[in-house]
Design a protein around this motif. Structure first.
Motif, PDB file in Angstrom:
ATOM      1  N   UNK B  99      13.386  47.994  13.513  1.00 12.17           N
ATOM      2  CA  UNK B  99      12.511  48.186  14.669  1.00 12.17           C
ATOM      3  C   UNK B  99      11.331  47.227  14.628  1.00 12.17           C
ATOM      4  N   UNK B 100      10.898  46.866  13.416  1.00  7.93           N
ATOM      5  CA  UNK B 100       9.821  45.875  13.292  1.00  7.93           C
ATOM      6  C   UNK B 100      10.376  44.472  13.532  1.00  7.93           C
ATOM      7  N   UNK B 101      11.565  44.235  12.986  1.00  7.08           N
ATOM      8  CA  UNK B 101      12.191  42.900  13.149  1.00  7.08           C
ATOM      9  C   UNK B 101      12.404  42.575  14.622  1.00  7.08           C
ATOM     10  N   UNK B 102      12.879  43.572  15.378  1.00  2.48           N
ATOM     11  CA  UNK B 102      13.188  43.305  16.784  1.00  2.48           C
ATOM     12  C   UNK B 102      11.912  42.989  17.575  1.00  2.48           C
ATOM     13  N   UNK B 103      10.794  43.597  17.160  1.00  2.00           N
ATOM     14  CA  UNK B 103       9.521  43.319  17.843  1.00  2.00           C
ATOM     15  C   UNK B 103       9.147  41.841  17.681  1.00  2.00           C
ATOM     16  N   UNK B 104       9.375  41.289  16.489  1.00  2.00           N
ATOM     17  CA  UNK B 104       9.088  39.863  16.258  1.00  2.00           C
ATOM     18  C   UNK B 104      10.077  38.999  17.025  1.00  2.00           C
ATOM     19  N   UNK B 105      11.349  39.406  16.951  1.00  2.00           N
ATOM     20  CA  UNK B 105      12.400  38.626  17.585  1.00  2.00           C
ATOM     21  C   UNK B 105      12.192  38.545  19.101  1.00  2.00           C
ATOM     22  N   UNK B 106      11.878  39.682  19.736  1.00  2.00           N
ATOM     23  CA  UNK B 106      11.709  39.701  21.192  1.00  2.00           C
ATOM     24  C   UNK B 106      10.502  38.871  21.625  1.00  2.00           C
ATOM     25  N   UNK B 107       9.516  38.762  20.733  1.00  2.00           N
ATOM     26  CA  UNK B 107       8.339  37.954  21.054  1.00  2.00           C
ATOM     27  C   UNK B 107       8.573  36.480  20.735  1.00  2.00           C
ATOM     28  N   UNK B 108       9.734  36.180  20.180  1.00  2.00           N
ATOM     29  CA  UNK B 108      10.068  34.794  19.847  1.00  2.00           C
ATOM     30  C   UNK B 108       9.368  34.321  18.588  1.00  2.00           C
ATOM     31  N   UNK B 109       9.017  35.252  17.709  1.00  2.00           N
ATOM     32  CA  UNK B 109       8.321  34.897  16.465  1.00  2.00           C
ATOM     33  C   UNK B 109       9.232  35.112  15.262  1.00  2.00           C
ATOM     34  N   UNK B 110       8.913  34.409  14.161  1.00  2.00           N
ATOM     35  CA  UNK B 110       9.667  34.619  12.924  1.00  2.00           C
ATOM     36  C   UNK B 110       9.152  35.881  12.237  1.00  2.00           C
ATOM     37  N   UNK B 111      10.057  36.666  11.773  1.00  2.00           N
ATOM     38  CA  UNK B 111       9.670  37.935  11.142  1.00  2.00           C
ATOM     39  C   UNK B 111       9.006  37.662   9.794  1.00  2.00           C
ATOM     40  N   UNK B 112       7.809  38.244   9.622  1.00  2.00           N
ATOM     41  CA  UNK B 112       7.059  38.075   8.368  1.00  2.00           C
ATOM     42  C   UNK B 112       7.346  39.290   7.489  1.00  2.00           C
TER      43      UNK B 112
END
Lengths: 403, 208
Positions: B99-112
C-alpha cells in the motif's frame, strides 16, 4: 508494485470468479480450436489425397462412397467392375493416366491395395527402405503402417478379408514386405501396396494358382478378372465435361469427381460443424457476459480503490486500463488455455480414431488460432469497457467521504 | 507557500460558502475548526485538489492548483499533498508495504524502502508490513494510512479527523508523528478536527 500488478492481485483475490471466467473462455476457444484443427486437417488430407486425380470410375452406386473408398480408403467399395469394361476407359485418348485398384483385404486395419506401377507415379512414391514390389505376394508398406505394425523388409504376414481388420485371415498365402515407403503425408502412408495378382491369388479357390514370369504377370493378371476402381488423370482439362458423361451414359460403370464429392461431403458435415461452431461462439459470448457482470459488480467495491488511487496520483486513463487489464488477463489466459485444450483434445481424438486413414493429430498448428486469441482479446475489451467507464464518473471527494 | 484567495463553493441546492483568505507557510501547522456543516471537509478537498472551487484561487508555491489539467493535477497531488482520511482507505488486495509502494508508484516516484521502514517503525507497525488490511485493527489501519500519506515526503499534509478512532496513547503518537514528519519534510500540516486532544497541541487555527 504498480497499478497493473493490482489488476492481477484483484484476480488472485477472487479465485472462484476468475477461475470460472477463465474456464468459460477456455471452453469456447477450445471447441472452436478443435473444429478449426479437425476441419483444416480433414480438408488438407482430402486435398492431398485427391491431388492429381481428376476422376474415379467404379461400380454403380453412391459416387461419394466410390470416392471415399478409392481415394481416401475410408469406406467400402461400391462393388467391382470387369476388366473388359475397364480397359476401353483406361485406353481412351482423353486419359493421360489410369491407375487400377483392387481392394478387399486388410492387415491390422490397414488396407491392402492391389495396383500397378502407375500408382507409384501418380502419388510420386519413394522407397525409404528395401525395394518396390516385383512379384505376387510382395508388398510395399506405407510409413505409418511400418510405424504402427513394426513390419520391416523381410517380414511376412497374413492378410485378412474385409477392410476393418476383423475378417477371416487368408491363411493360404503370406505377404512379404520388400519395401517401406518414405512418409508422403497422404493416404499412401496408411496403405499396403501390392500387385493386383496378389489380390486375385488371395481370393482364388485353392489349386487354381497361376504360375508365370514376373515381367509379364502384371499384364496377364488383369485379363478376365475384376478390379474395384480406376483412378483417372485427364490428358486435357476439356475432358472434365465430356468424359464423365460418356462413362455414365455408355457403360455400366459410374464416374465420380473427387472435387465435387469432396465439396458435397463438406457441405454434409458442414451442418454439424456449423452447429458446434455456433455453440462455441455462444459459450464465448456467455463468458464475455460473465466477465462483464463480475467486473460490473466488483466496481461497487472497486469504486473506493479507484477514488483512492486517483487521490494518490493515478490518472483516469491509467485506472481505465487497470480495469480493462483485469478482463484482458482473464480472456488471454482463457484463450491460451482453450488452444491447449483444443490441441490435447484433437490428439486424444486421433488416438481413439478407428480409421487410420483420417487420423487427426494435436501437433498441428494453423494461423487461424491467432484469431482465437484475438477474439478473446476483443471479448475482454468489450466486456470491460462499460465497467471501466465508471473510472470517469467517480467523484473522488464524495466517494471517499461517503465510505 | 499556499495562498487561498476569495474562495467560495456552491453546493447543489444553491447553498454557498465563502472561505476567508488564508496563507499557509511551509512549516506551519494549522487546525481547521468549525461546526458541522460549515465546510471543513469541502475546504480540505479544495486544498487537496479533489474539488474545484466555484470562485477564487488556491496557489501552491505560486502555482494555481485548479488551473492544472486533470492528469497534471492528479500527479501534483500524488507528489506534493499527503492526505489522511477520517475513514481508513487502503487497497484490500495489497499488504501494508505494498500500500505504501503503490502510493509512490502512482505519484511516479521511486519507492524509498528505508524511509518506509522508518515510518512504519515510528508508527509501531513495521512488524505488520506483510499483513493485509483485513488482518489489521482499526488503529493499525489508521497508522498505516498516516504512513502512506507521508511516504512521498509531501509539502502539505492534510488530515481529516486523524485521531478520532484512536485511544489517547495512539492519538498522541499519531499527532506527534504528523507534526514531526511535517517538520522534518518542511511540510505544512492542516488538521481538520473536533478532537480536543489535538487542539491542545497546535497553536494556529482557521475557524469556519
Amino acid at each position: 508494485m504498480n497499478i497493473y500488478q493490482i489488476s492481477f492481485k484483484n484476480l488472485y483475490r477472487n479465485p472462484l470468479t476468475t477461475g470460472l471466467n477463465v474456464m468459460l473462455v477456455a471452453f469456447g476457444v477450445g471447441i472452436l480450436c478443435i473444429l478449426l484443427l479437425a476441419s483444416n486437417q480433414i480438408e488438407r488430407k482430402l486435398e492431398q489425397n485427391a491431388k492429381d486425380i481428376d476422376l474415379v470410375v467404379g461400380a454403380k452406386g453412391s459416387p461419394l462412397q466410390l470416392i471415399l473408398s478409392s481415394i481416401y480408403h475410408i469406406d467400402f467399395p461400391t462393388g467391382n467392375i470387369t476388366v473388359e469394361e475397364a480397359e476401353p476407359i483406361m485406353k481412351n485418348p482423353m486419359v493421360k493416366r489410369a491407375v487400377p485398384l483392387a481392394l478387399g483385404d486388410s492387415y491390422e486395419g490397414f488396407r491392402i491395395a492391389g495396383t500397378d506401377s502407375s500408382f507409384i507415379q501418380l502419388y510420386q512414391l519413394e522407397i525409404g527402405k528395401g525395394r518396390y514390389w516385383k512379384q505376387d505376394l510382395e508388398v510395399n508398406i506405407g510409413s505409418t503402417v511400418a510405424k504402427v505394425t513394426g513390419l520391416k523388409p523381410g517380414d511376412k504376414f497374413y492378410g485378412a478379408h474385409g477392410l476393418d481388420g476383423n475378417g477371416d485371415v487368408h491363411k493360404q498365402h503370406m505377404y512379404q514386405v520388400v519395401g517401406v515407403l518414405k512418409p508422403q503425408g497422404n493416404v499412401t502412408d496408411d496403405l499396403v501396396l501390392t500387385n493386383i495378382g496378389s489380390v486375385y491369388k488371395m481370393h482364388e479357390p485353392e489349386g487354381e494358382e497361376e504360375h508365370g514370369s514376373a515381367e509379364h504377370h502384371e499384364e496377364k493378371e488383369i485379363s478376365n478378372k475384376e478390379i474395384t476402381a480406376i483412378l483417372i488423370q485427364y490428358r486435357s482439362p476439356m475432358s472434365v465435361v465430356l468424359f464423365p458423361r460418356m462413362v455414365n451414359k455408355n457403360t455400366n460403370m459410374q464416374a465420380a469427381s473427387p472435387a465435387m464429392e469432396s465439396a458435397r461431403l463438406f457441405s454434409l458435415i458442414g451442418v454439424g460443424l456449423d452447429t458446434l461452431k455456433y455453440f462455441a461462439i455462444l459459450i464465448m459470448a456467455i463468458s464475455g457476459l460473465s466477465i462483464f457482470i463480475s467486473l460490473y459488480n466488483s466496481m461497487k467495491e472497486k469504486k473506493y480503490d479507484l477514488a483512492l488511487m486517483r487521490c494518490l496520483g493515478a490518472s483516469k486513463g491509467k485506472l481505465f486500463f487497470h480495469v480493462v487489464l483485469e478482463a484482458l488477463a482473464v480472456t488471454i489466459v482463457g484463450s491460451c488455455l482453450g488452444i491447449l485444450i483444443g490441441h490435447l483434445a484433437v490428439e486424444v481424438i486421433g488416438v481413439y480414431q478407428e480409421s487410420a486413414q483420417a487420423r487427426l493429430t494435436g501437433s498441428y498448428f494453423v494461423t487461424e488460432e491467432l484469431y482465437l486469441i484475438l477474439a478473446g482479446l476483443v471479448i475482454g475489451l468489450v466486456a470491460s469497457i462499460i465497467p471501466a467507464m465508471q473510472v470517469y464518473k467517480v467523484d473522488i471527494a464524495k466517494t471517499l467521504s461517503k465510505s | 507557500m499556499i495562498k487561498i484567495r476569495n474562495l467560495s463553493h456552491n453546493y447543489t441546492g444553491g447553498r454557498r460558502i465563502n472561505f476567508p483568505d488564508w496563507d499557509i507557510d511551509s512549516m506551519d501547522q494549522w487546525l481547521l475548526l468549525g461546526a458541522s456543516g460549515k465546510g471543513k471537509s469541502t475546504l480540505l478537498n479544495i486544498l487537496a485538489g479533489l474539488l474545484s472551487p466555484t470562485e477564487g484561487t488556491v496557489t501552491h508555491n505560486e502555482l494555481n492548483l485548479h488551473s492544472l489539467s486533470g492528469t497534471a493535477l492528479d500527479r501534483f497531488r500524488g507528489r506534493h499533498i499527503g492526505i489522511v482520511f477520517q475513514q481508513t482507505h487502503l487497497i484490500k488486495a495489497l499488504n501494508a508495504i505494498q500500500n505504501l509502494q503503490i502510493a509512490s508508484s502512482l505519484a511516479g516516484l521511486t519507492f524509498d524502502d528505508a524511509h518506509a521502514m522508518n515510518l512504519l517503525k515510528d508508527l509501531g507497525i513495521h512488524e505488520l508490513r506483510k499483513k493485509y488490511p483485513h488482518e489489521l485493527s482499526q488503529g493499525q489501519l489508521q497508522r498505516l494510512s498516516v504512513a502512506r500519506a507521508l511516504i512521498n515526503k509531501p509539502d502539505l499534509l492534510i488530515a481529516d479527523e486523524p485521531t478520532s478512532s484512536l485511544d489517547d496513547e495512539n492519538a498522541f503518537q499519531v499527532l506527534e508523528m504528523l507534526q514531526t514528519q511535517a517538520k522534518n519534510n518542511q511540510a505544512a500540516l492542516v488538521i481538520a478536527t473536533h478532537d480536543q486532544r489535538v487542539s491542545q497541541r497546535i497553536d494556529k487555527s482557521y475557524l469556519l
